[in-house]
Design a protein around this motif. Structure first.
Motif, mmCIF file in Angstrom:
data_model
loop_
_atom_site.group_PDB
_atom_site.id
_atom_site.type_symbol
_atom_site.label_atom_id
_atom_site.label_comp_id
_atom_site.label_asym_id
_atom_site.label_seq_id
_atom_site.Cartn_x
_atom_site.Cartn_y
_atom_site.Cartn_z
ATOM 1 N N TYR A 56 -50.627 -23.779 -1.868
ATOM 2 C CA TYR A 56 -51.402 -23.127 -2.930
ATOM 3 C C TYR A 56 -52.898 -23.376 -2.700
ATOM 4 N N PRO A 57 -53.467 -22.751 -1.669
ATOM 5 C CA PRO A 57 -54.898 -22.952 -1.383
ATOM 6 C C PRO A 57 -55.803 -22.389 -2.474
ATOM 7 N N GLU A 58 -55.242 -21.535 -3.355
ATOM 8 C CA GLU A 58 -56.075 -20.991 -4.444
ATOM 9 C C GLU A 58 -56.408 -22.032 -5.505
ATOM 10 N N TYR A 59 -55.726 -23.198 -5.459
ATOM 11 C CA TYR A 59 -56.076 -24.308 -6.346
ATOM 12 C C TYR A 59 -57.194 -25.106 -5.662
ATOM 13 N N ARG A 60 -58.409 -24.916 -6.100
ATOM 14 C CA ARG A 60 -59.561 -25.550 -5.467
ATOM 15 C C ARG A 60 -59.821 -26.930 -6.098
ATOM 16 N N ILE A 61 -59.373 -27.969 -5.417
ATOM 17 C CA ILE A 61 -59.534 -29.344 -5.887
ATOM 18 C C ILE A 61 -60.441 -30.086 -4.905
ATOM 19 N N PRO A 62 -61.466 -30.784 -5.378
ATOM 20 C CA PRO A 62 -62.319 -31.573 -4.465
ATOM 21 C C PRO A 62 -61.472 -32.559 -3.665
ATOM 22 N N ASP A 63 -61.834 -32.780 -2.430
ATOM 23 C CA ASP A 63 -61.045 -33.632 -1.537
ATOM 24 C C ASP A 63 -60.848 -35.043 -2.090
ATOM 25 N N ALA A 64 -61.889 -35.593 -2.723
ATOM 26 C CA ALA A 64 -61.785 -36.953 -3.274
ATOM 27 C C ALA A 64 -60.740 -37.000 -4.383
ATOM 28 N N GLN A 65 -60.724 -35.975 -5.230
ATOM 29 C CA GLN A 65 -59.748 -35.925 -6.321
ATOM 30 C C GLN A 65 -58.334 -35.709 -5.769
ATOM 31 N N LYS A 66 -58.239 -34.875 -4.757
ATOM 32 C CA LYS A 66 -56.935 -34.611 -4.153
ATOM 33 C C LYS A 66 -56.377 -35.892 -3.527
ATOM 34 N N LEU A 67 -57.213 -36.651 -2.850
ATOM 35 C CA LEU A 67 -56.780 -37.899 -2.222
ATOM 36 C C LEU A 67 -56.349 -38.912 -3.280
ATOM 37 N N ALA A 68 -57.099 -38.975 -4.384
ATOM 38 C CA ALA A 68 -56.745 -39.887 -5.469
ATOM 39 C C ALA A 68 -55.385 -39.525 -6.062
ATOM 40 N N PHE A 69 -55.102 -38.245 -6.151
ATOM 41 C CA PHE A 69 -53.803 -37.791 -6.657
ATOM 42 C C PHE A 69 -52.684 -38.174 -5.686
ATOM 43 N N TYR A 70 -52.930 -38.013 -4.405
ATOM 44 C CA TYR A 70 -51.912 -38.364 -3.408
ATOM 45 C C TYR A 70 -51.556 -39.856 -3.502
ATOM 46 N N ARG A 71 -52.555 -40.686 -3.725
ATOM 47 C CA ARG A 71 -52.347 -42.141 -3.683
ATOM 48 C C ARG A 71 -51.716 -42.694 -4.951
ATOM 49 N N ASP A 72 -51.938 -42.043 -6.080
ATOM 50 C CA ASP A 72 -51.458 -42.559 -7.363
ATOM 51 C C ASP A 72 -50.135 -41.901 -7.723
ATOM 52 N N ARG A 73 -49.065 -42.662 -7.678
ATOM 53 C CA ARG A 73 -47.740 -42.115 -7.964
ATOM 54 C C ARG A 73 -47.624 -41.634 -9.408
ATOM 55 N N GLN A 74 -48.409 -42.210 -10.301
ATOM 56 C CA GLN A 74 -48.400 -41.765 -11.696
ATOM 57 C C GLN A 74 -49.600 -40.869 -12.002
ATOM 58 N N GLY A 75 -50.192 -40.331 -10.938
ATOM 59 C CA GLY A 75 -51.333 -39.443 -11.109
ATOM 60 C C GLY A 75 -50.894 -38.027 -11.444
ATOM 61 N N ALA A 76 -51.856 -37.240 -11.891
ATOM 62 C CA ALA A 76 -51.602 -35.844 -12.239
ATOM 63 C C ALA A 76 -52.854 -35.027 -11.954
ATOM 64 N N VAL A 77 -52.660 -33.748 -11.690
ATOM 65 C CA VAL A 77 -53.780 -32.814 -11.578
ATOM 66 C C VAL A 77 -53.496 -31.650 -12.527
ATOM 67 N N VAL A 78 -54.564 -31.085 -13.091
ATOM 68 C CA VAL A 78 -54.412 -29.983 -14.036
ATOM 69 C C VAL A 78 -55.434 -28.895 -13.711
ATOM 70 N N GLY A 79 -55.203 -27.719 -14.251
ATOM 71 C CA GLY A 79 -56.149 -26.625 -14.102
ATOM 72 C C GLY A 79 -57.326 -26.790 -15.050
ATOM 73 N N ARG A 80 -58.433 -26.157 -14.712
ATOM 74 C CA ARG A 80 -59.658 -26.281 -15.504
ATOM 75 C C ARG A 80 -59.459 -25.818 -16.941
ATOM 76 N N LYS A 81 -58.737 -24.727 -17.127
ATOM 77 C CA LYS A 81 -58.522 -24.194 -18.470
ATOM 78 C C LYS A 81 -57.779 -25.198 -19.344
ATOM 79 N N LEU A 82 -56.772 -25.848 -18.773
ATOM 80 C CA LEU A 82 -55.994 -26.832 -19.519
ATOM 81 C C LEU A 82 -56.839 -28.053 -19.848
ATOM 82 N N ALA A 83 -57.644 -28.517 -18.891
ATOM 83 C CA ALA A 83 -58.503 -29.684 -19.126
ATOM 84 C C ALA A 83 -59.522 -29.394 -20.217
ATOM 85 N N ASP A 84 -60.089 -28.193 -20.199
ATOM 86 C CA ASP A 84 -61.078 -27.834 -21.224
ATOM 87 C C ASP A 84 -60.440 -27.727 -22.599
ATOM 88 N N LYS A 85 -59.222 -27.231 -22.657
ATOM 89 C CA LYS A 85 -58.547 -27.058 -23.948
ATOM 90 C C LYS A 85 -58.368 -28.394 -24.668
#
Length: 385
Positions: A114-143
């Motif tokens: 899903y390359p259309e999900y544009r996540i900064p590399d630092a945030q993506k790496l943090a998500f990979y490393r944290d087993r209890q991590g999560a990523v969300v879309g901008r609209k959901l985060a703003d809501k």
């Protein structure tokens, strides 16, 4: 310029009647635009799908899981380049009204698809490393006002218990059609926890996502996949991502047809109102039109005056309705939250709004224009008396 001023003066000769007609036209065009936007939003998932992704699920139903070991066999299928998987998580954030899609995924392989999900590399790496991590879309985060590092508790429904995830990344969509209302968590973390609680439910996959090399070969590759698992305990059904999304849309097909029908009925109703307005206008001005014909003006000129007045009223009302649609759509988008991940008035809808308004103006003037073009001069002058 003189003709335009004449048309404008004639259009607003009866200000109240013209004003009420325009209000009705604004409401109709605005409603037409909003209803069409709702239909477009329903199909947004289909339009935002990729032709290079296939979805493999259970042939029985989406609620039946597939074994994890299918992943290795899928990678060996000719034409399949990438394989990932996802499970619907179905957690509740504070209250059931805060619904939004949540998927437990294999982070590295899933985001690669899903390359259309544009996540900064630092945030993506943090998500990979944290087993209890999560990523969300901008609209959901703003809501919900979430920011990086926030703890997000979800009350499980499919997976019982309270699950707390740390927000490690926020993605922005590559374009307006990209869904920014989802949440992604680690499938591995969910699977390990479930293995400790209910071992028989572990190592199960809701759907497999396949990245293919050539979109034109999608049907052939899908057949290869389904043939590979034919006559097994968990047979599969593989389809394009667009077809997978359409299977959900088809469940509401009757509703969508009704919404589309209502949008056109509204236009027909305002067309009748507009036609009545123009008929009254033509009847009141028979003497004026007869005088113009007596002075040597052709019937075509008289007809153009009536058509021009009708089209001017329709154009002003239609443009006002179009402009009003934009803030109303934004307010509606805020009100429904994540119910419609993508909700925006398309250029096609705006063009159809203007065409509908001008069509109403043209059709409404057709009958009275035909009548005045055939009016007898003497009969028209007598109408005044």
């Amino acid at each position: 310029m003189f003709l335009f001023r004449l048309l404008l003066k004639n259009a607003f000769r009866h200000k109240l009647r013209t004003g009420l007609t325009m209000v009705g036209l604004v409401v109709a065009i605005c409603a037409f635009g909003l209803l069409r936007t709702i239909v477009d939003a329903w199909y947004a998932g289909v339009e935002g799908s990729s032709s290079t992704r296939l979805i493999t699920r259970s042939n029985i139903s989406l609620t039946f899981a597939l074994p994890l070991n299918y992943g290795q066999r899928l990678r060996a299928v000719e034409g399949v380049q990438q394989v990932s998987w996802a499970n619907w998580f179905g957690g509740i954030y504070i209250t059931e009204r805060n619904f939004f899609p949540q998927f437990a995924v294999d982070p590295v392989s899933y985001l690669a698809l899903y390359p259309e999900y544009r996540i900064p590399d630092a945030q993506k790496l943090a998500f990979y490393r944290d087993r209890q991590g999560a990523v969300v879309g901008r609209k959901l985060a703003d809501k919900f006002g979430w920011k990086l590092g926030d703890q997000i508790p979800l009350r499980g429904t499919i997976y019982p218990g309270t699950w707390t995830f740390t927000l490690r990344g926020i993605w922005d969509g590559a374009d307006a059609k990209t869904d920014e209302s989802q949440m992604l968590v680690h499938w591995g973390f969910i699977n390990e926890t479930i293995r400790q609680r209910v071992a028989r439910r572990a190592d199960a996959v809701g759907v497999y996502i396949l990245g293919i090399d050539e979109p034109n070969n999608a049907a052939v590759i899908g057949q290869r996949v389904d043939k590979l698992f034919a006559n097994s305990l968990a047979e599969t059904m593989t389809e394009t991502e667009a077809a997978f999304q359409l299977s959900f849309v088809s469940m509401s097909e009757a509703i969508l047809v009704a919404v589309q029908a209502v949008s056109f009925i509204i236009v027909l109703i305002i067309m009748a109102v507009m036609a009545n307005t123009m008929t009254m206008t033509a009847r009141e001005r028979l003497a004026e039109y007869a005088t113009l014909k007596a002075l040597g003006f052709s019937p075509g000129f008289v007809v153009r005056l009536l058509f021009g007045e009708s089209l001017l009223i329709a154009a002003i009302g239609g443009l006002a309705g179009l402009l009003l649609t934009l803030p109303l759509a934004a307010a509606f988008r805020s009100a429904v939250g994540t119910l419609f991940p993508v909700f925006q008035v398309s250029q096609l809808t705006m063009a159809l709004q203007l065409l509908a308004a001008l069509g109403v103006g043209a059709v409404a003037a057709a009958w009275p224009a035909w009548r005045i073009s055939r009016i007898d001069i003497v009969a028209g002058l007598r109408h005044v008396g």
